[in-house]
Design a protein around this motif. Structure first.
Motif, PDB file in Angstrom:
ATOM      1  N   SER A 159      46.501 126.060  -8.832  1.00  0.00           N
ATOM      2  CA  SER A 159      47.112 124.749  -8.990  1.00  0.00           C
ATOM      3  C   SER A 159      48.470 124.672  -8.309  1.00  0.00           C
ATOM      4  CB  SER A 159      47.264 124.427 -10.476  1.00  0.00           C
ATOM      5  OG  SER A 159      47.893 123.188 -10.657  1.00  0.00           O
ATOM      6  N   GLU A 160      48.745 123.511  -7.754  1.00  0.00           N
ATOM      7  CA  GLU A 160      50.029 123.279  -7.087  1.00  0.00           C
ATOM      8  C   GLU A 160      50.802 122.195  -7.820  1.00  0.00           C
ATOM      9  OE1 GLU A 160      48.778 122.329  -3.132  1.00  0.00           O
ATOM     10  OE2 GLU A 160      48.727 124.422  -2.526  1.00  0.00           O
ATOM     11  N   GLY A 161      51.174 122.456  -9.045  1.00  0.00           N
ATOM     12  CA  GLY A 161      51.918 121.468  -9.815  1.00  0.00           C
ATOM     13  C   GLY A 161      51.080 120.859 -10.908  1.00  0.00           C
ATOM     14  N   VAL A 162      51.611 119.825 -11.519  1.00  0.00           N
ATOM     15  CA  VAL A 162      50.926 119.150 -12.621  1.00  0.00           C
ATOM     16  C   VAL A 162      50.847 117.654 -12.334  1.00  0.00           C
ATOM     17  CG1 VAL A 162      51.686 120.827 -14.337  1.00  0.00           C
ATOM     18  CG2 VAL A 162      53.074 118.805 -13.902  1.00  0.00           C
ATOM     19  N   ILE A 163      49.849 117.035 -12.920  1.00  0.00           N
ATOM     20  CA  ILE A 163      49.734 115.580 -12.901  1.00  0.00           C
ATOM     21  C   ILE A 163      49.870 115.114 -14.338  1.00  0.00           C
ATOM     22  CG2 ILE A 163      48.251 113.609 -12.407  1.00  0.00           C
ATOM     23  CD1 ILE A 163      46.931 115.245 -10.219  1.00  0.00           C
ATOM     24  N   ALA A 164      50.804 114.208 -14.584  1.00  0.00           N
ATOM     25  CA  ALA A 164      51.040 113.696 -15.937  1.00  0.00           C
ATOM     26  C   ALA A 164      50.971 112.179 -15.920  1.00  0.00           C
ATOM     27  CB  ALA A 164      52.395 114.163 -16.458  1.00  0.00           C
ATOM     28  N   ALA A 177      53.721  99.241  -3.370  1.00  0.00           N
ATOM     29  CA  ALA A 177      54.851  99.973  -2.793  1.00  0.00           C
ATOM     30  C   ALA A 177      55.039 101.352  -3.420  1.00  0.00           C
ATOM     31  CB  ALA A 177      56.131  99.153  -2.949  1.00  0.00           C
ATOM     32  N   MET A 178      54.445 101.600  -4.571  1.00  0.00           N
ATOM     33  CA  MET A 178      54.666 102.860  -5.285  1.00  0.00           C
ATOM     34  C   MET A 178      53.820 103.991  -4.707  1.00  0.00           C
ATOM     35  SD  MET A 178      54.769 101.381  -9.190  1.00  0.00           S
ATOM     36  CE  MET A 178      54.879 102.988  -9.978  1.00  0.00           C
ATOM     37  N   ALA A 179      54.405 105.182  -4.647  1.00  0.00           N
ATOM     38  CA  ALA A 179      53.681 106.361  -4.174  1.00  0.00           C
ATOM     39  C   ALA A 179      53.645 107.443  -5.243  1.00  0.00           C
ATOM     40  CB  ALA A 179      54.323 106.905  -2.898  1.00  0.00           C
ATOM     41  N   ASN A 180      54.774 107.724  -5.853  1.00  0.00           N
ATOM     42  CA  ASN A 180      54.862 108.725  -6.909  1.00  0.00           C
ATOM     43  C   ASN A 180      56.076 108.403  -7.782  1.00  0.00           C
ATOM     44  OD1 ASN A 180      54.187 111.007  -8.385  1.00  0.00           O
ATOM     45  ND2 ASN A 180      55.413 112.380  -7.101  1.00  0.00           N
ATOM     46  N   PRO A 181      55.872 107.823  -8.960  1.00  0.00           N
ATOM     47  CA  PRO A 181      54.600 107.661  -9.661  1.00  0.00           C
ATOM     48  C   PRO A 181      53.773 106.488  -9.130  1.00  0.00           C
ATOM     49  CG  PRO A 181      56.365 106.726 -10.959  1.00  0.00           C
ATOM     50  CD  PRO A 181      57.023 107.381  -9.778  1.00  0.00           C
ATOM     51  N   THR A 182      52.520 106.442  -9.581  1.00  0.00           N
ATOM     52  CA  THR A 182      51.636 105.329  -9.266  1.00  0.00           C
ATOM     53  C   THR A 182      51.354 104.539 -10.538  1.00  0.00           C
ATOM     54  OG1 THR A 182      49.673 106.713  -9.611  1.00  0.00           O
ATOM     55  CG2 THR A 182      50.543 106.549  -7.363  1.00  0.00           C
ATOM     56  N   LEU A 183      50.841 103.328 -10.354  1.00  0.00           N
ATOM     57  CA  LEU A 183      50.593 102.429 -11.472  1.00  0.00           C
ATOM     58  C   LEU A 183      49.207 101.828 -11.329  1.00  0.00           C
ATOM     59  CD1 LEU A 183      51.898 101.062 -13.958  1.00  0.00           C
ATOM     60  CD2 LEU A 183      52.806  99.321 -12.414  1.00  0.00           C
ATOM     61  N   MET A 205      56.065 120.048 -15.356  1.00  0.00           N
ATOM     62  CA  MET A 205      55.914 118.933 -16.284  1.00  0.00           C
ATOM     63  C   MET A 205      57.237 118.203 -16.474  1.00  0.00           C
ATOM     64  SD  MET A 205      54.019 117.057 -18.134  1.00  0.00           S
ATOM     65  CE  MET A 205      52.460 117.954 -18.247  1.00  0.00           C
ATOM     66  N   GLU A 206      58.337 118.946 -16.505  1.00  0.00           N
ATOM     67  CA  GLU A 206      59.648 118.320 -16.685  1.00  0.00           C
ATOM     68  C   GLU A 206      59.957 117.361 -15.539  1.00  0.00           C
ATOM     69  OE1 GLU A 206      58.980 121.510 -16.999  1.00  0.00           O
ATOM     70  OE2 GLU A 206      59.262 121.761 -19.177  1.00  0.00           O
ATOM     71  N   GLU A 207      59.661 117.776 -14.317  1.00  0.00           N
ATOM     72  CA  GLU A 207      59.914 116.921 -13.153  1.00  0.00           C
ATOM     73  C   GLU A 207      58.991 115.703 -13.154  1.00  0.00           C
ATOM     74  OE1 GLU A 207      60.990 119.356  -9.363  1.00  0.00           O
ATOM     75  OE2 GLU A 207      59.838 120.699 -10.668  1.00  0.00           O
TER      76      GLU A 207
END
Length: 318
Positions: A174-179, A203-209, A229-231
């Motif tokens: 894994s390369e990070g987390v998705i929350a 217009a959003m990239a990270n986070p997405t909606l 997770m903190e980030e």
């Protein structure tokens, strides 16, 4: 390297609609939490040729293939055979799995036949995933740059196998987390909600909606990907607060299971109780209240008063 995952579910009963593919749903949720991108869900019946075609397609477009089902003792349990052939691996007996199958049969009092033991066949050189919740072990191997993971189909086995066997295997990839956080809204339709947010969503990239229509209500899911997770939460929480301020009282909760859950908590906080008298709903409100654990603290009871006679004599309606 960003990994791409394909979930390949094997079983004619899935294609016929006899059972829902809850394994794939569970896996997608778990893989998302690990920061692994699921790009494809494939369902194929218990047919060797079609299963082979599905595997050949999956290995061309994904570098992690997770299969569910087809590890049992019957002739239509073909997952291991197809994958072993596709990746040029010989099937061999895993002695520990063989002994566990014998012990499982003895413990459950079920007589074992020769085909039960084929469940102990695994691709040579694989990592055997011990199944403490059933008889068929899972397995994992890497070949030609593709990680292959095979899990049993019954959800009572697949879910704990993923949690306790597969997650440790995948965490190294894994390369990070998705929350994500989900805002629940009542009193606005999906189209009206989406119209207010369309420009910023594009217009959003990270986070997405992402908006979702549910029965009688709507959801807004905010999702972020980050190394930790903190980030991820640092990206999410300001957007959640912004959306709560924008929609005001239409938002009845964040990451809450249901409207009735929120109502019962409010009643409990205020020291209030509630009862219902229902006609056309046929007791639906009472059911929804009592579906929540601990409902007896706030819900006194309900009457389904469908006829005028009951409304007059039981409820005293003029």
């Amino acid at each position: 390297m960003a990994h791409t995952v394909e979930i390949l579910s094997v079983g004619t009963e899935l294609l016929l609609g006899n059972i829902a593919n809850t394994d794939a749903q569970m896996l997608s949720q778990g893989l998302s939490a690990l920061g692994l991108n699921v790009y494809w869900h494939t369902v194929v019946g218990d047919n060797p040729q079609r299963a082979k075609e599905a595997v050949e397609l999956a290995r061309k477009r994904a570098d992690i293939i997770i299969t569910t089902g087809g590890l049992g003792p019957t002739c239509d349990d073909l997952t291991k055979n197809v994958l072993a052939e596709a990746f040029g691996k010989k099937l061999v007996y895993d002695e520990e799995s063989l002994e566990r199958i014998k012990a499982y049969g003895k413990a459950t009092g079920r007589p074992l036949t020769e085909n039960n033991f084929q469940q102990a066949l695994v691709p040579e050189g694989c990592t055997v995933l011990t199944n403490d919740w059933g008889s068929a072990p899972g397995c994992a191997f890497e070949a030609d740059g593709v990680h292959v993971i095979m899990l049993p189909g019954p959800p009572s086995e697949c879910t704990p196998m993923f949690r306790y066997r597969v997650v440790p295997y995948l965490q190294a990839l894994s390369e990070g987390v998705i929350a994500s956080h989900t805002l629940k809204l009542f009193g606005i339709g999906e189209s009206a909600m989406e119209a207010q947010l369309r420009d910023q969503m594009n217009a959003m990239a990270n986070p997405t909606l992402a908006p979702y229509a549910k029965e009688g209500e709507c959801e807004l899911r905010v999702t972020a990907k980050a190394p930790t997770m903190e980030e991820a939460q640092a990206l999410l929480l300001p957007k959640v607060e912004e959306l709560k301020a924008h929609f005001g009282p239409l938002v009845y909760g964040v990451d809450v299971p249901s409207l009735e859950f929120v109502v019962e908590n409010l009643l409990r906080e205020k020291g209030l109780t509630i009862g219902t008298a229902e006609s056309c709903t046929g007791g639906l409100m009472a059911k929804r209240f009592t579906d929540v654990s601990g409902a007896s603290q706030v819900f006194k009871g309900g009457i389904v008063s469908y006829t005028n006679e009951v409304k007059h004599h039981v409820l005293g309606v003029p």
